[in-house]
Design a protein around this motif. Structure first.
Motif, PDB file in Angstrom:
ATOM      1  N   VAL A 111       0.826  -1.205   0.000  1.00 48.68           N
ATOM      2  CA  VAL A 111       0.000   0.000   0.000  1.00 48.68           C
ATOM      3  C   VAL A 111       0.865   1.262   0.000  1.00 48.68           C
ATOM      4  CG1 VAL A 111      -1.973  -1.124   1.071  1.00 48.68           C
ATOM      5  CG2 VAL A 111      -0.319   0.041   2.521  1.00 48.68           C
ATOM      6  N   LEU A 112       2.069   1.189   0.558  1.00 50.49           N
ATOM      7  CA  LEU A 112       2.968   2.341   0.450  1.00 50.49           C
ATOM      8  C   LEU A 112       3.331   2.590  -1.010  1.00 50.49           C
ATOM      9  CD1 LEU A 112       5.469   1.953   3.451  1.00 50.49           C
ATOM     10  CD2 LEU A 112       3.469   3.445   3.283  1.00 50.49           C
ATOM     11  N   LEU A 113       3.544   1.525  -1.763  1.00 52.22           N
ATOM     12  CA  LEU A 113       3.846   1.683  -3.183  1.00 52.22           C
ATOM     13  C   LEU A 113       2.704   2.377  -3.916  1.00 52.22           C
ATOM     14  CD1 LEU A 113       5.528  -1.767  -3.923  1.00 52.22           C
ATOM     15  CD2 LEU A 113       6.614   0.476  -4.185  1.00 52.22           C
ATOM     16  N   GLU A 114       1.478   2.170  -3.447  1.00 54.88           N
ATOM     17  CA  GLU A 114       0.314   2.773  -4.104  1.00 54.88           C
ATOM     18  C   GLU A 114      -0.008   4.175  -3.601  1.00 54.88           C
ATOM     19  OE1 GLU A 114      -3.285   0.481  -4.963  1.00 54.88           O
ATOM     20  OE2 GLU A 114      -2.295  -1.260  -4.076  1.00 54.88           O
ATOM     21  N   TYR A 115       0.139   4.409  -2.292  1.00 54.98           N
ATOM     22  CA  TYR A 115      -0.420   5.620  -1.696  1.00 54.98           C
ATOM     23  C   TYR A 115       0.601   6.579  -1.077  1.00 54.98           C
ATOM     24  CZ  TYR A 115      -4.874   3.100  -2.025  1.00 54.98           C
ATOM     25  OH  TYR A 115      -5.980   2.430  -2.480  1.00 54.98           O
ATOM     26  N   ALA A 116       1.807   6.123  -0.799  1.00 46.94           N
ATOM     27  CA  ALA A 116       2.755   6.964  -0.068  1.00 46.94           C
ATOM     28  C   ALA A 116       3.408   8.006  -0.960  1.00 46.94           C
ATOM     29  CB  ALA A 116       3.834   6.093   0.576  1.00 46.94           C
ATOM     30  N   THR A 117       3.943   9.049  -0.337  1.00 47.52           N
ATOM     31  CA  THR A 117       4.737  10.029  -1.067  1.00 47.52           C
ATOM     32  C   THR A 117       6.083   9.411  -1.426  1.00 47.52           C
ATOM     33  OG1 THR A 117       5.784  10.922   0.930  1.00 47.52           O
ATOM     34  CG2 THR A 117       3.660  11.894   0.268  1.00 47.52           C
ATOM     35  N   GLU A 118       6.779  10.061  -2.333  1.00 46.85           N
ATOM     36  CA  GLU A 118       8.097   9.557  -2.718  1.00 46.85           C
ATOM     37  C   GLU A 118       9.032   9.529  -1.510  1.00 46.85           C
ATOM     38  OE1 GLU A 118      10.874   7.852  -5.218  1.00 46.85           O
ATOM     39  OE2 GLU A 118       8.724   8.199  -5.497  1.00 46.85           O
ATOM     40  N   ALA A 119       8.966  10.552  -0.684  1.00 45.18           N
ATOM     41  CA  ALA A 119       9.825  10.603   0.503  1.00 45.18           C
ATOM     42  C   ALA A 119       9.503   9.453   1.454  1.00 45.18           C
ATOM     43  CB  ALA A 119       9.665  11.939   1.218  1.00 45.18           C
ATOM     44  N   GLN A 120       8.213   9.138   1.631  1.00 50.86           N
ATOM     45  CA  GLN A 120       7.824   8.032   2.511  1.00 50.86           C
ATOM     46  C   GLN A 120       8.284   6.686   1.951  1.00 50.86           C
ATOM     47  OE1 GLN A 120       3.615   8.887   2.586  1.00 50.86           O
ATOM     48  NE2 GLN A 120       3.718   9.835   4.620  1.00 50.86           N
ATOM     49  N   LYS A 121       8.196   6.526   0.651  1.00 55.26           N
ATOM     50  CA  LYS A 121       8.656   5.279   0.041  1.00 55.26           C
ATOM     51  C   LYS A 121      10.152   5.087   0.268  1.00 55.26           C
ATOM     52  CE  LYS A 121       5.192   5.405  -3.667  1.00 55.26           C
ATOM     53  NZ  LYS A 121       4.979   5.587  -5.131  1.00 55.26           N
TER      54      LYS A 121
END
Length: 407
Positions: A111-121
């Motif tokens: 879900v991070l791959l789908e919804y997170a910001t680039e910085a969060q990824k």
């Protein structure tokens, strides 16, 4: 990191096989090799550890193969679906231990791959892949289980930070986790539309966990308390009040992975091993060399057939999800069936062992026999965890079959 990306299929498989053979720690080649059972989950507790399981995890992670299909930009393997399947096949064929078991891999990362910001990824995905952080899931609450959207854990905007107060329950391994992905309420005037998805460092002041002992004697679940817990504003994933969409997506991944874990003796409960062979040992054989109890033999055969059909369905849907846009509502069908078959198997195991399945501890029972009754008790949770069977039936009726709501 060796680069296998451009190899032809046969060459890729041969290269993978050679790499696994060369890099698997010698200490793990003995199936009974003693390692810390928690090591497979990784996390901050194992920083600097030379446990053979951790060494194995690090070697595989350097290849990106703990998350073989994730993008290389975040530390993943960048493999095509066909290559990722070949890697899985070679790991299974060689009976190599899983390098990493992780809620981060199974649920949060996708879900991070789908919804997170680039910085969060870039902050979280490499640490998931490398097994640096062990995650837990903060979803259910004492008053919000099946009706998860009724959750009350409050998250208030304090300008330069979020302030969290509330309680979660059934938080698997929260007492051992480094971080928690958590659903919180950011708007009390709405139900589904008032929920947000946040990430919480479990070392933050105000976070407390209390293990819950189950009837099986184990304590994998915890109560988790948040008292004036401050987290950075950057720890919000997605939009404010947009967490329900992320929550539903993550539950699809969770149900897919729970279903895949049933049937091997752990998720299914009871002793591991072929139930038919165990029945021959404990029940005896008839004149034709079959399990002497014909009724039991029929039920074991049916359960094994059900599991074989389930595994083939899981494999097909997993391939479809990798080729498309992730798991679908069909995961609810699989989760429901897997729970039912697993509970049936654990009951068959206890019936097969007879009086030898009644031991709790002490002499007169071997380890597998002692595991049987504990596994049977543990299996009662199969139809609750990851969404109750009743909820999964509702999902199937609405999103798969398109049935209307009852009037």
């Amino acid at each position: 990191m060796a680069d296998f990306g451009g190899a032809e299929p046969d060459a890729f498989r041969a290269d993978v096989r050679a790499w696994l053979e060369a890099n698997y720690p010698a200490e793990l080649r003995d199936p009974k090799a003693a390692t810390d059972p928690e090591a497979v989950w990784g996390g901050r507790a194992f920083e600097g550890s030379q446990d053979p399981q951790i060494v194995w995890m690090r070697r595989v992670a350097e290849q990106g193969w703990t998350a073989p299909a994730w993008p290389k930009d975040y530390g993943g393997g960048g493999l095509a679906p066909q290559q990722a399947r070949m890697l899985e096949q070679e790991l299974a064929a060689g009976r190599y231990r899983a390098p990493l078991a992780s809620f981060g891999l199974w649920m949060l990362g996708p879900v991070l791959l789908e919804y997170a910001t680039e910085a969060q990824k870039r902050e979280h995905l490499p640490k998931i892949i490398n097994g640096q952080i062990r995650w837990c899931q903060g979803y259910s609450e004492p008053g919000a289980g099946s009706d998860l959207a009724s959750l009350a854990t409050r998250c208030e905007d304090k300008g330069d930070h979020w302030l969290i107060n509330g309680q979660k329950i059934w938080t698997s391994y929260a007492d051992k986790a480094d971080w928690c992905f958590c659903l919180v309420r950011t708007d009390t005037t709405k139900k589904h539309e008032g929920i947000s998805f946040v990430l919480i460092d479990m070392r933050t002041p105000g976070v407390e966990t209390r293990p819950i002992q189950l009837i099986s004697g184990e304590s994998p679940f915890c109560e988790t308390f948040f008292t004036d817990v401050k987290i950075p504003k950057d720890n919000l994933v997605g939009k404010v009040n947009g967490g329900w969409e992320i929550a539903k997506r993550l539950l699809q991944y969770e149900r897919q992975n729970i279903s895949g874990g049933f049937g091997g003796g752990g998720g299914a409960g009871g002793s591991a091993g072929d139930l038919g062979q165990i029945a021959k040992q404990y029940v005896g054989l008839d004149a034709e060399g079959r399990v002497a109890d014909g009724g039991l033999r029929d039920r074991i055969t049916k359960n094994k057939m059900d599991f074989q059909a389930l595994f083939q369905t899981i494999g097909r849907t997993a391939a479809e999800s990798k080729a498309g846009n992730g798991p679908s509502a069909a995961t609810s069908i699989i989760k429901y069936a897997a729970a039912a078959f697993a509970q049936e198997r654990s009951e068959l195991m206890v019936e097969t062992l007879g009086a030898q399945a009644l031991g709790w501890d002490g002499e007169g029972y071997n380890p597998s026999e002692l595991l049987a009754v504990r596994g049977w008790l543990r299996s009662k949770g199969n139809s609750i965890e990851g969404g109750t069977s009743e909820i999964n039936i509702n999902v199937v009726s609405k999103r798969v079959l398109g049935l209307p709501d009852p009037k």
